[in-house]
Design an enzyme around this catalytic site. Structure first.
Site, PDB file in Angstrom:
ATOM      1  N   VAL A 242       0.894  -1.159   0.000  1.00  0.00           N
ATOM      2  CA  VAL A 242       0.000   0.000   0.000  1.00  0.00           C
ATOM      3  C   VAL A 242       0.933   1.210   0.000  1.00  0.00           C
ATOM      4  CG1 VAL A 242      -1.691   1.335   1.309  1.00  0.00           C
ATOM      5  CG2 VAL A 242      -1.927  -1.146   1.146  1.00  0.00           C
ATOM      6  N   PRO A 243       1.141   1.819  -1.164  1.00  0.00           N
ATOM      7  CA  PRO A 243       2.257   2.766  -1.331  1.00  0.00           C
ATOM      8  C   PRO A 243       2.019   4.142  -0.728  1.00  0.00           C
ATOM      9  CG  PRO A 243       1.023   2.606  -3.371  1.00  0.00           C
ATOM     10  CD  PRO A 243       0.410   1.604  -2.429  1.00  0.00           C
ATOM     11  N   CYS A 244       2.048   4.210   0.605  1.00  0.00           N
ATOM     12  CA  CYS A 244       1.883   5.505   1.258  1.00  0.00           C
ATOM     13  C   CYS A 244       3.056   6.435   0.979  1.00  0.00           C
ATOM     14  CB  CYS A 244       1.671   5.337   2.758  1.00  0.00           C
ATOM     15  SG  CYS A 244       2.937   4.373   3.601  1.00  0.00           S
ATOM     16  N   HIS A 245       4.151   5.885   0.423  1.00  0.00           N
ATOM     17  CA  HIS A 245       5.272   6.761   0.056  1.00  0.00           C
ATOM     18  C   HIS A 245       4.910   7.664  -1.123  1.00  0.00           C
ATOM     19  CE1 HIS A 245       5.826   3.165  -2.522  1.00  0.00           C
ATOM     20  NE2 HIS A 245       6.343   4.005  -3.402  1.00  0.00           N
ATOM     21  N   ARG A 246       3.805   7.365  -1.814  1.00  0.00           N
ATOM     22  CA  ARG A 246       3.376   8.202  -2.947  1.00  0.00           C
ATOM     23  C   ARG A 246       2.467   9.342  -2.515  1.00  0.00           C
ATOM     24  NH1 ARG A 246       2.062   2.848  -6.505  1.00  0.00           N
ATOM     25  NH2 ARG A 246       4.244   2.132  -6.681  1.00  0.00           N
TER      26      ARG A 246
END
Length: 276
Positions: A242-246
């Protein structure tokens, strides 16, 4: 201009650190006094770089503290007042409607298989139930990563089995090496209904692109729920998948990545690069 941007980033970092460290959120006036700027200027800088007001950021921090305390086994009322809520109604609203029973289950009756590996960012820990990956953390001591998994699922049975998760671990390592290829894993996401909607929205952000907290809130049809979106991002149990870095600040600035801003910067740079 570059010096001004650095100064603005330093002001926001200091204000965010002050909010994180305080039991009672500091007032805008107090944050302004620390920075040596007017309250209006600090408010403008903070919102431009994080997409949140200092008050909204403080609300997200408080919601995270509440969720962490409940996950660790504290009673909802005890956790709510310790986190600074004046009423249970406010605590339940901030937690996205989570019920006391659901919050306290903490993985009861679940068996979670865990596997460690080494990645370019340091130790990597993957945890999975029979339904899919429920935890993915990296860039910390192995003991700290395992403690994080146990804190999130305090009532689950956790067993180590590197071989059972070899394919999942290989997929994560391949993603870190070539992130534009994406990361497709079966996931077992356990959270509130709102948290799951946020996490689904994050998974729809293509590699090489970013979204702000406010853009995600608007996409969910809840434009006023920016701080709730930020809290859901903070509670993401499966980094990378779940790409919360984006998720970035309203101005495109990098903020609030629990695995460290240098790693967030590296991931985004790799995803934006030429190639796959």
């Amino acid at each position: 201009v570059e010096a001004a941007e650095l100064t603005a980033a330093a002001v926001v970092r200091d204000a965010a650190a002050a909010i994180e460290a305080a039991e009672t959120p500091p007032t805008l006036e107090a944050l302004a006094a620390r920075a040596g700027y007017s309250p209006f200027h600090v408010l403008r800088l903070f919102k431009a770089q994080t997409g949140l007001t200092p008050r909204g950021y403080a609300d997200a921090v408080r919601a995270r503290r509440l969720a962490d305390a409940v996950a660790e086994g504290a009673g909802v009322a005890e956790a709510a007042f310790a986190a600074g809520y004046g009423s249970l109604r406010g605590a339940y609203a901030a937690a996205g409607g989570i019920t006391p029973g659901r919050a306290r289950r903490g993985g009861a009756g679940e068996t979670i298989t865990a596997a460690f590996a080494e990645c370019p960012f340091g130790p990597l820990l993957v945890g999975a139930t029979a339904r899919g990956v429920c935890f993915l953390g990296f860039a910390g001591p192995r003991e700290a990563l395992l403690a994080d998994l146990r804190r999130r699922y305090p009532n689950a049975t956790i067993i180590a089995d590197d071989a059972a998760l070899a394919d999942h671990v290989a997929a994560v390592l391949a993603f870190i090496e070539r992130p534009r290829g994406g990361l497709a894993l079966p996931l077992d996401l356990q959270g509130t209904a709102f948290q799951k909607r946020v996490w689904d929205a994050l998974r729809r952000i293509p590699p090489g692109e970013t979204r702000s907290y406010s853009e995600i809130a608007a996409a969910l049809g809840r434009p006023a729920a920016v701080r709730a979106v930020a809290a859901a991002c903070a509670r993401n149990p499966v980094a990378l998948a779940v790409p919360c870095h984006r998720v970035v600040g309203k101005d495109g600035g990098l903020h609030g990545y629990r695995w460290g801003l240098p790693r967030k910067r590296a991931l985004l740079a790799a995803e934006a690069g030429a190639g796959d």
